[in-house]
Write a protein that holds these residues in place. Structure first.
Motif, PDB file in Angstrom:
ATOM      1  N   ASP A 141      41.329  25.803 104.267  1.00 37.19           N
ATOM      2  CA  ASP A 141      41.973  26.752 105.174  1.00 37.19           C
ATOM      3  C   ASP A 141      40.967  27.557 105.990  1.00 37.19           C
ATOM      4  O   ASP A 141      41.339  28.262 106.916  1.00 37.19           O
ATOM      5  N   GLU A 142      39.678  27.448 105.616  1.00 32.44           N
ATOM      6  CA  GLU A 142      38.686  28.317 106.235  1.00 32.44           C
ATOM      7  C   GLU A 142      38.118  27.692 107.501  1.00 32.44           C
ATOM      8  O   GLU A 142      37.715  26.533 107.510  1.00 32.44           O
ATOM      9  N   GLU A 143      38.059  28.496 108.567  1.00 31.45           N
ATOM     10  CA  GLU A 143      37.414  27.998 109.772  1.00 31.45           C
ATOM     11  C   GLU A 143      35.898  28.115 109.628  1.00 31.45           C
ATOM     12  O   GLU A 143      35.372  29.159 109.254  1.00 31.45           O
ATOM     13  N   ILE A 144      35.194  27.013 109.909  1.00 29.34           N
ATOM     14  CA  ILE A 144      33.745  27.010 109.717  1.00 29.34           C
ATOM     15  C   ILE A 144      33.009  26.721 111.014  1.00 29.34           C
ATOM     16  O   ILE A 144      31.806  26.494 111.005  1.00 29.34           O
ATOM     17  N   THR A 145      33.722  26.776 112.150  1.00 29.16           N
ATOM     18  CA  THR A 145      33.137  26.383 113.439  1.00 29.16           C
ATOM     19  C   THR A 145      31.837  27.121 113.744  1.00 29.16           C
ATOM     20  O   THR A 145      30.924  26.559 114.314  1.00 29.16           O
ATOM     21  N   ARG A 146      31.756  28.408 113.368  1.00 31.50           N
ATOM     22  CA  ARG A 146      30.582  29.211 113.737  1.00 31.50           C
ATOM     23  C   ARG A 146      29.549  29.287 112.609  1.00 31.50           C
ATOM     24  O   ARG A 146      28.538  29.967 112.765  1.00 31.50           O
ATOM     25  N   LEU A 147      29.791  28.649 111.499  1.00 33.04           N
ATOM     26  CA  LEU A 147      28.837  28.732 110.388  1.00 33.04           C
ATOM     27  C   LEU A 147      27.652  27.798 110.620  1.00 33.04           C
ATOM     28  O   LEU A 147      27.782  26.750 111.228  1.00 33.04           O
ATOM     29  N   GLY A 148      26.474  28.193 110.111  1.00 28.58           N
ATOM     30  CA  GLY A 148      25.290  27.349 110.184  1.00 28.58           C
ATOM     31  C   GLY A 148      25.398  26.197 109.208  1.00 28.58           C
ATOM     32  O   GLY A 148      26.235  26.216 108.299  1.00 28.58           O
ATOM     33  N   PRO A 149      24.573  25.153 109.401  1.00 30.84           N
ATOM     34  CA  PRO A 149      24.635  23.979 108.534  1.00 30.84           C
ATOM     35  C   PRO A 149      24.476  24.323 107.045  1.00 30.84           C
ATOM     36  O   PRO A 149      25.204  23.784 106.204  1.00 30.84           O
ATOM     37  N   GLU A 150      23.550  25.249 106.727  1.00 30.14           N
ATOM     38  CA  GLU A 150      23.320  25.579 105.313  1.00 30.14           C
ATOM     39  C   GLU A 150      24.562  26.194 104.686  1.00 30.14           C
ATOM     40  O   GLU A 150      24.912  25.891 103.543  1.00 30.14           O
ATOM     41  N   GLN A 151      25.230  27.056 105.475  1.00 29.91           N
ATOM     42  CA  GLN A 151      26.419  27.717 104.928  1.00 29.91           C
ATOM     43  C   GLN A 151      27.537  26.710 104.680  1.00 29.91           C
ATOM     44  O   GLN A 151      28.294  26.825 103.722  1.00 29.91           O
ATOM     45  N   ARG A 152      27.623  25.700 105.555  1.00 26.30           N
ATOM     46  CA  ARG A 152      28.658  24.676 105.361  1.00 26.30           C
ATOM     47  C   ARG A 152      28.357  23.868 104.106  1.00 26.30           C
ATOM     48  O   ARG A 152      29.264  23.516 103.356  1.00 26.30           O
ATOM     49  N   VAL A 153      27.057  23.562 103.901  1.00 25.50           N
ATOM     50  CA  VAL A 153      26.681  22.808 102.704  1.00 25.50           C
ATOM     51  C   VAL A 153      27.072  23.591 101.464  1.00 25.50           C
ATOM     52  O   VAL A 153      27.620  23.037 100.511  1.00 25.50           O
ATOM     53  N   ARG A 154      26.806  24.894 101.481  1.00 25.73           N
ATOM     54  CA  ARG A 154      27.112  25.692 100.294  1.00 25.73           C
ATOM     55  C   ARG A 154      28.614  25.782 100.049  1.00 25.73           C
ATOM     56  O   ARG A 154      29.054  26.083  98.953  1.00 25.73           O
ATOM     57  N   ARG A 155      29.423  25.486 101.087  1.00 26.30           N
ATOM     58  CA  ARG A 155      30.876  25.457 100.899  1.00 26.30           C
ATOM     59  C   ARG A 155      31.368  24.062 100.537  1.00 26.30           C
ATOM     60  O   ARG A 155      32.565  23.844 100.385  1.00 26.30           O
TER      61      ARG A 155
END
Lengths: 251, 332
Positions: A66-80
């Motif tokens: 449900d979380e929008e990740i469009t503005r997150l950096g690559p590292e933050q996406r990996v951690r999610r």
């Protein structure tokens, strides 16, 4: 139908006047094996770069659950839990295979900030790293520097590093790229045996493998999604035949 | 080595064996006591070597481990040196607390700069460190009311160490003091490089893209190691001030940044002892060659540097390690 694990809405990306992604809409349910196919230059790797944050889309949104990740950096996406492998080996040449996977496990657990405890004090981290390497048949070479590993073993290490981050969604960019066909069975066995909790999207050119591994297929052409469906639907689709057979003489 | 290591498959044993103290290390540290017996008239030089070795160790943490090339590391050495000098000049000559304050002030400067450093790589990064170093030199040069400028800082006087040991003319106290500080900070660095954090630093050096792809917090790692490195460089600078009781502009000039880089490359970056060995070779060579010809002593250093980078890309220690490895695999 529950929320898809990974979805995009209206993703656009242009490099100058070159359209590399146009109105990309995907929705991947949990545990499904998706193949992403299409001719060279169709924008497959670009899509992976957009999803993982290595590129920013011009327009559109990306959601992890449900979380929008469009503005997150690559590292933050990996951690999610959104993790990729690379088409060209992107490894740590002078770290041993065990050190590399241990590092990935440490980063996931937040232990990599600790500088006052020796690595040998992290028994359970080492055990986890070693068991990942064992599951990918890399245990016998785990104390060798990565640069000394055979090419096929380095491809497996790509997957080992991704698994060490405990992904929810795993994006595999041509996992067997450059591996001779008769040696790629270990790789595809590893992909087949991935946990059913992990959603997998993989790019692959070998149609035999695509039809063997994928439960659904996305076909991209010219930065757009041409069609999405089950392997049987894709095999029967005249537009796909047109792209592959009609485009064959372009190389 | 490769043959031996692949035979050991138990991951715990292998890593423990890597982290264990080797007898050569013990021998090295025992050998650092030899100047007291063999060359008591050279203890001042020995203390300068220990200080330079500590400075090189601080650079090794960022360059050898995290792959951050710096041409301006003297900024932190100099900042520590001036801080230690000013504290003494203003009336507080206690060495240990002075050294702590020097470390802390250099760490603060390093922490502030690390936000810039963590954003850049490659040539941009080198130019950035060079620029920051030059900037600090000119600040020290211009602020002569504070630093003494080109005349140097006058009026530094240290109290006896621990209230008991005066800084004597022969450098006995100076070398003992510098050696103990070097050893303690070496232990700290050794612990750091064997930790998960040390592994992450090597990951940054090896492949920053891959670090992003495993969700690593690379920038925060770089900020941490840069701050620690700056603090250690500040301690080295503070030691120089305290053991010589003067501060000249030379503590912060470009020459010092370049020298420490040469020292580390000569000895071998990324193995902690490289900077130590490099400092011994460089300082002894400078002492001997400048005795022969004070003007052209850089000539042999230049020849040595070219020879090392051509034939021993991992420095003298790297070359030795390769020699031992090939000798071992042949004898098996």
């Amino acid at each position: 139908m529950s929320t898809p694990v990974l979805s995009t809405r209206g993703l656009d990306k242009n490099f100058g006047s070159l359209v590399v992604a146009k109105d990309i809409e995907i929705a991947l349910p949990k545990g499904v094996r998706y193949a992403l196919i299409g001719p060279n230059g169709a924008g497959k790797t670009t899509l992976i770069n957009l999803i993982t944050g290595m590129l920013q889309p011009d327009v559109g949104q990306i959601f992890l659950g449900d979380e929008e990740i469009t503005r997150l950096g690559p590292e933050q996406r990996v951690r999610r839990g959104l993790v990729r492998t690379f088409q060209i080996n992107t490894l740590f040449p002078n770290l041993t295979a065990l050190e590399a996977v241990t590092l990935a496990v440490c980063e996931r657990r937040g232990d990599a900030k600790t500088w006052w405890r020796p690595i040998t004090a992290y028994g359970e981290v080492l055990d986890e790293a070693y068991s990942i390497l064992t599951s990918l048949l890399l245990a016998p070479v785990c104390n060798r520097p990565t640069r000394e590993l055979a090419y096929g073993q380095q491809r497996l290490l790509e997957i080992a590093l991704a698994l060490a981050t405990r992904p929810k969604v795993l994006l595999l960019d041509e996992p067997a790229a450059g591996v001779p066909r008769d040696e790629s069975s270990e790789l595809f066995a590893a992909i087949t045996s991935l946990s059913q909790d992990i959603t997998v999207l993989f790019i692959e050119h070998d149609m035999n493998i695509v039809f063997k591994l994928a439960s659904r297929i996305i076909v991209m052409v010219g930065g757009r999604i041409l069609v999405e469906g089950t392997p049987a639907e894709i095999a029967a689709d005249p537009r796909v035949r047109e792209v592959y057979l009609g485009g064959a003489h372009h190389g | 080595m490769a043959v031996m290591s692949s035979a050991v498959t138990n991951p715990h044993q292998f890593l423990q064996a890597q982290n264990r103290w080797h007898w050569i290390e013990v021998a090295f540290w025992l050998a650092t006591l030899l100047p007291f017996v063999l060359t008591p008239s050279y203890l001042s030089l020995a203390s300068q070597i220990a200080i330079t070795a500590l400075f090189a160790l601080s650079l090794d943490l960022i360059l050898g481990y995290a792959g951050i090339v710096s041409l301006g590391h003297a900024a932190f050495f100099g900042f520590g040196a001036y801080t230690a000098g000013l504290i003494s000049k203003w009336g507080w000559g206690e060495p240990l607390s002075g050294l702590l304050i020097a470390a802390f002030s250099a760490a603060v400067l390093g922490y502030l700069m690390s936000f810039i450093i963590a954003r850049f790589r490659h040539l941009t990064l080198i130019m950035m460190t060079l620029g920051l170093g030059l900037l600090l030199f000119e600040v020290a040069n211009k602020a002569s009311w504070l630093t003494g400028g080109a005349d140097g800082l006058q009026g530094v006087h240290m109290w006896p160490l621990l209230g008991m040991f005066r800084f004597d003319l022969y450098g006995y106290t100076a070398y003992t003091y510098a050696l103990i500080v070097l050893f303690l900070l070496f232990l700290l660095s050794r612990r750091l490089t064997n930790s998960p954090f040390g592994l992450a630093l090597r990951g940054i050096r090896e492949n920053l893209t891959r670090m992003r792809a495993i969700g690593a917090t690379s920038r925060s790692h770089i900020r941490t190691v840069y701050t620690i490195s700056a603090a250690i460089a500040g301690v080295a600078g503070g030691l120089l001030t305290q053991t010589t009781e003067t501060v000249s502009l030379g503590v912060v000039d470009f020459q010092r940044s370049a020298d420490v880089l040469v020292i580390l490359v000569l000895g071998g970056a990324g193995r902690l002892y490289g900077g130590l060995i490099g400092a011994i070779i460089f300082m002894v060579a400078r002492d001997q060659f400048s005795g022969i010809n004070p003007q052209y002593w850089y000539f042999p250093i230049g020849v040595l540097l070219i020879a090392v980078v051509m034939f021993l890309p991992n420095g003298i220690l790297g070359g030795l390690a390769r020699l031992v490895a090939s000798w071992r695999s042949r004898s098996q």
